[in-house]
Design an enzyme around this catalytic site. Structure first.
Site, PDB file in Angstrom:
ATOM      1  N   SER A   5      24.479  54.047  33.507  1.00  0.00           N
ATOM      2  CA  SER A   5      24.036  53.835  34.943  1.00  0.00           C
ATOM      3  C   SER A   5      22.502  52.566  34.429  1.00  0.00           C
ATOM      4  CB  SER A   5      22.550  54.857  35.681  1.00  0.00           C
ATOM      5  OG  SER A   5      24.096  55.476  36.744  1.00  0.00           O
ATOM      6  N   GLN A   6      22.350  51.352  35.163  1.00  0.00           N
ATOM      7  CA  GLN A   6      21.404  50.660  34.435  1.00  0.00           C
ATOM      8  C   GLN A   6      19.930  51.835  34.979  1.00  0.00           C
ATOM      9  OE1 GLN A   6      21.162  48.678  38.417  1.00  0.00           O
ATOM     10  NE2 GLN A   6      18.577  47.570  37.502  1.00  0.00           N
TER      11      GLN A   6
END
Ligand code: SAH
Length: 227
Positions: A61-62
């Site tokens: 994920s970011q």
């Protein structure tokens, strides 16, 4: 100072301006080396605020999403946390710095093996992991103080996870169809009542049932992972 240090400081400053104010979360984001969890071909982008491929069609994920989910969980040092979707192990490593123990479940065995290697290399000892269907939770270890799901449910959290969350506990999960998901927070107020709050729009890979079978992989996918 190395180039990575500069990039790291820039990312942490960006997280602050984007609303991450919990200093314990910011410190975990600074100290856990995201570059270790990212495949070598993407390592130069490890300190950018972007999701990256980790193999088998999955993504890390970011950073802003990892930090937002972590901050929203309001983790206490004694908490026992369940994570669904170990992926490369990065989110588990962040959680591990903030709580007593992380239980994490991944449906892709080859990804879990790589994640465990990274956690071991970093000497992170308070993460327990299994390859299983996380939609069923981890009944033997329930109840949990916090639950984090890092793959998107179509409509709502799986019932098993709701049941395995302690009263007073918090669950964070992306909900919705592809491209139109929202990060949703559930605070369990009694055995069957919740306070629900939406945090931000997100894009996650879907939460899928059952453990992936060896036949689901192409030989090449596995070779890429080993590299
Ligand atoms: N937290 C991860 C992000 C992983 S992406 C990280 O920090 O890298 C989401 C992961 O959820 C994928 O690896 C996917 O295989 C896994 N997943 C999807 N459905 C699942 C399920 N039912 N049980 C366990 N893992 C699941």
């Amino acid at each position: 100072m190395t180039i990575d240090d500069t990039k790291k400081i820039r990312l942490v400053m960006y997280l602050r301006t984007a609303g991450i104010s919990d200093t314990r979360v910011l410190s975990a984001m600074e100290r856990v080396p995201r570059d270790v969890f990212v495949p070598p071909t993407f390592r130069d982008q490890a300190w950018e605020d972007t999701a990256l491929p980790i193999g088998l069609g999955q993504t890390i994920s970011q950073p802003l999403v990892v930090a937002t989910m972590t901050q929203a969980l309001k983790i206490g040092e004694k908490d026992k946390i369940l994570e669904i979707g170990t992926g490369c192990g990065y989110q588990a490593a962040i959680l591990a710095r903030l709580c007593r123990r992380v239980y994490t479940i991944e449906r892709h065995k080859p990804l879990l093996d790589v994640a465990l290697r990274h956690l071991d290399d970093l000497k992170i000892r308070n993460v327990t992991a299994i390859c299983a269907d996380g939609m069923k939770g981890w009944p033997d270890q329930a109840p949990f103080d916090r639950i984090i799901v890092t793959a998107a449910a179509r409509e709502k959290p799986p019932q098993a996870l709701i049941d395995q969350l302690d009263i007073g506990g918090i669950l964070v999960i992306p909900v919705g169809e592809n491209g139109a998901q929202v990060l949703r927070l559930y605070k369990k107020e009694s055995r069957d009542t919740f306070a629900i709050r939406d945090l931000m729009p997100v894009r996650f890979v879907p939460l899928l049932p059952d453990v992936a079978k060896p036949g689901d992989y192409a030989e090449k996918d596995l070779v890429d992972l080993a590299g």
